[in-house]
Design a protein around this motif. Structure first.
Motif, mmCIF file in Angstrom:
data_model
loop_
_atom_site.group_PDB
_atom_site.id
_atom_site.type_symbol
_atom_site.label_atom_id
_atom_site.label_comp_id
_atom_site.label_asym_id
_atom_site.label_seq_id
_atom_site.Cartn_x
_atom_site.Cartn_y
_atom_site.Cartn_z
ATOM 1 N N GLN A 61 -19.220 -33.851 25.292
ATOM 2 C CA GLN A 61 -17.939 -34.009 25.976
ATOM 3 C C GLN A 61 -16.796 -33.454 25.121
ATOM 4 O OE1 GLN A 61 -17.305 -34.803 28.959
ATOM 5 N NE2 GLN A 61 -19.000 -35.999 29.768
ATOM 6 N N GLN A 118 -14.475 -30.279 26.177
ATOM 7 C CA GLN A 118 -13.019 -30.424 26.244
ATOM 8 C C GLN A 118 -12.344 -29.434 25.311
ATOM 9 O OE1 GLN A 118 -11.289 -32.309 28.506
ATOM 10 N NE2 GLN A 118 -9.676 -30.956 27.691
ATOM 11 N N GLY A 119 -12.949 -29.195 24.142
ATOM 12 C CA GLY A 119 -12.396 -28.209 23.222
ATOM 13 C C GLY A 119 -12.386 -26.815 23.813
ATOM 14 N N LEU A 156 -12.313 -26.083 27.076
ATOM 15 C CA LEU A 156 -11.315 -26.062 28.148
ATOM 16 C C LEU A 156 -9.897 -26.009 27.579
ATOM 17 C CD1 LEU A 156 -12.961 -28.711 30.499
ATOM 18 C CD2 LEU A 156 -12.811 -26.237 30.893
ATOM 19 N N THR A 157 -9.667 -26.704 26.490
ATOM 20 C CA THR A 157 -8.357 -26.641 25.833
ATOM 21 C C THR A 157 -8.077 -25.234 25.319
ATOM 22 O OG1 THR A 157 -8.482 -28.976 25.211
ATOM 23 C CG2 THR A 157 -6.968 -27.578 23.950
ATOM 24 N N LEU A 158 -9.112 -24.571 24.835
ATOM 25 C CA LEU A 158 -8.942 -23.211 24.332
ATOM 26 C C LEU A 158 -8.596 -22.242 25.459
ATOM 27 C CD1 LEU A 158 -9.057 -21.612 21.690
ATOM 28 C CD2 LEU A 158 -11.481 -21.152 22.155
ATOM 29 N N GLU A 193 -6.702 -22.922 27.966
ATOM 30 C CA GLU A 193 -5.255 -23.100 28.156
ATOM 31 C C GLU A 193 -4.468 -22.502 26.990
ATOM 32 O OE1 GLU A 193 -2.093 -26.754 29.081
ATOM 33 O OE2 GLU A 193 -4.205 -27.179 28.652
ATOM 34 N N ARG A 194 -4.948 -22.747 25.776
ATOM 35 C CA ARG A 194 -4.221 -22.272 24.602
ATOM 36 C C ARG A 194 -4.164 -20.759 24.544
ATOM 37 N NH1 ARG A 194 -6.749 -23.989 19.075
ATOM 38 N NH2 ARG A 194 -7.007 -21.799 18.540
ATOM 39 N N ALA A 211 -9.141 -21.171 36.045
ATOM 40 C CA ALA A 211 -7.847 -21.848 35.934
ATOM 41 C C ALA A 211 -6.994 -21.711 37.184
ATOM 42 C CB ALA A 211 -7.095 -21.312 34.714
#
Length: 377
Positions: free
Chosen positions: A125, A129-130, A132-134, A136-137, A341
């Protein structure tokens, strides 16, 4: 969570502490490092590593994920070119995208790797999440995770990624002790055909299975020539450099089975397999001579014999190839999961996949029922 633009920054010891327990050769440090260091999976080829490492407060690595910033969709074997074309025609920017996968390797395996002293679900998990965060980043269009194991696929689906399903052909070892045991499970016609194909393929040739210390640079020179000739005719530009084969030969020899055909001690064809804990994975093949049925002999029948001799449960022979069914390799599901996205692309892709999955399942069932070479119960 840290992001690394080369696997060497994480290091063999930390990476393999997470990868080795899986028994999967392709997520090993040695395989992924060979892809990078050889220039096969490099930024100029559209593969820019962005590997994730999850660390504790003492900087010890708890989990890793092979991840790439992709500038194209080459070498993936899960086809999203039509999505990219549609999005870019509408004014979007599909590339770059993030890809969790093993370069050039359409083999099911773990994509979220955890240290054995951690909880696998928790690490999975956190890594997802890491990633998915990347997305966005970095401001990229999407995250794609190709050929995960089914458990990971289910978890990603529950997390909202779009699930996709495809078909590969896998031979399964039903407790066979010899190749003849396998033949005995087939219909009489298929048994007769396979015996004839093997006899014709082996005529005037010496076929050897090379592994471990038996592998030499001369063998890799020959195999690379086969690979380049066959690959150039099939898809234009083969992905792997000559240096890749030297590197895996030096670091993974005991996990390689190279099947080669010799005529008068001159190698004329070869098939490269990697050995997992419970599976043999067929990868590249090539030949400089057109010998009837030699492809089937080196890639399928020799692989079955090797798997039986090692007590392996299955042979995964790579992408595509309905002709594999007649050789005992039955349709099996393979998976991918996709986060997009922009809803303007995500929604139509979701609708497309909702229709594609049942069609794939129906096709797989029909091929199994209609084309299976095995005796009917």
């Amino acid at each position: 969570m840290s992001v690394h633009d080369q696997i060497a920054d994480i290091g063999r010891e930390a990476w393999d502490a997470c990868a080795r327990p899986t028994g999967d050769p392709f997520v090993s440090y040695d395989f992924l490092h060979a892809c990078e260091a050889s220039g096969s999976a490099a930024p100029r080829q559209g593969w820019a590593p962005r590997h994730l490492a999850l660390r504790d407060e003492d900087n010890a690595v708890l989990g890793v994920m092979p991840l790439y910033l992709k500038g194209n969709s080459q070498g993936e074997y899960v086809f999203d070119h039509s999505w990219a074309d549609a999005y870019e025609r509408a004014g979007g920017r599909y590339y770059p995208k993030l890809l969790g996968a093993v370069p050039f390797t359409p083999a099911t395996g773990p994509r979220f790797l955890n240290h054995p002293h951690t909880d696998a679900a928790t690490i999975r998990q956190a890594l997802l999440q890491g990633a998915l965060t990347l997305v966005e980043r970095l401001g990229v269009s999407s995250l794609h995770v190709n050929f995960p194991v089914e458990t990971e696929w289910s978890v990603m689906t529950e997390a909202g990624l779009l699930p996709r399903q495809d078909i590969q052909f896998i031979w399964r070892n039903d407790g066979y002790q010899t190749f003849d045991d396998f033949l005995a499970a087939l219909s009489a016609n298929r048994r007769k055909t396979i015996k004839r194909e093997r006899r014709d393929a082996q005529a005037d040739l010496d076929i050897r299975v090379l592994t471990g210390d038996a592998l030499t640079e001369a063998h890799w020179d020959a195999f690379f020539a086969f690979y380049m000739d066959t690959g150039s005719r099939k898809w234009g530009q083969p992905y792997l450099t000559r240096d890749f084969f030297t590197r895996v030969g030096q670091t993974m020899a005991d996990r390689i089975a190279l099947v080669m055909a010799f005529r008068d001690d001159t190698p004329i064809a070869g098939a490269l397999n990697f050995i997992g804990r419970d599976a043999l994975y067929g990868r590249q093949w090539g030949t400089l001579e057109d010998v009837p049925f030699l492809h089937f002999e080196l890639c399928y029948y020799q692989a079955i014999e090797f798997a039986i001799s090692r007590g392996l449960s299955r042979v995964e022979a790579g992408a595509q190839g309905e002709h594999k069914i007649a050789r005992g390799y039955l349709p099996s599901p393979v998976y991918s999961a996709h986060f997009i996205a922009d809803p303007a692309l995500r929604d139509p892709v979701a609708r497309y996949l909702d229709g594609e999955r049942p069609a794939m399942q129906a096709e797989m069932a029909a091929m199994t029922d209609d084309l299976s070479p095995y005796k009917r119960a």
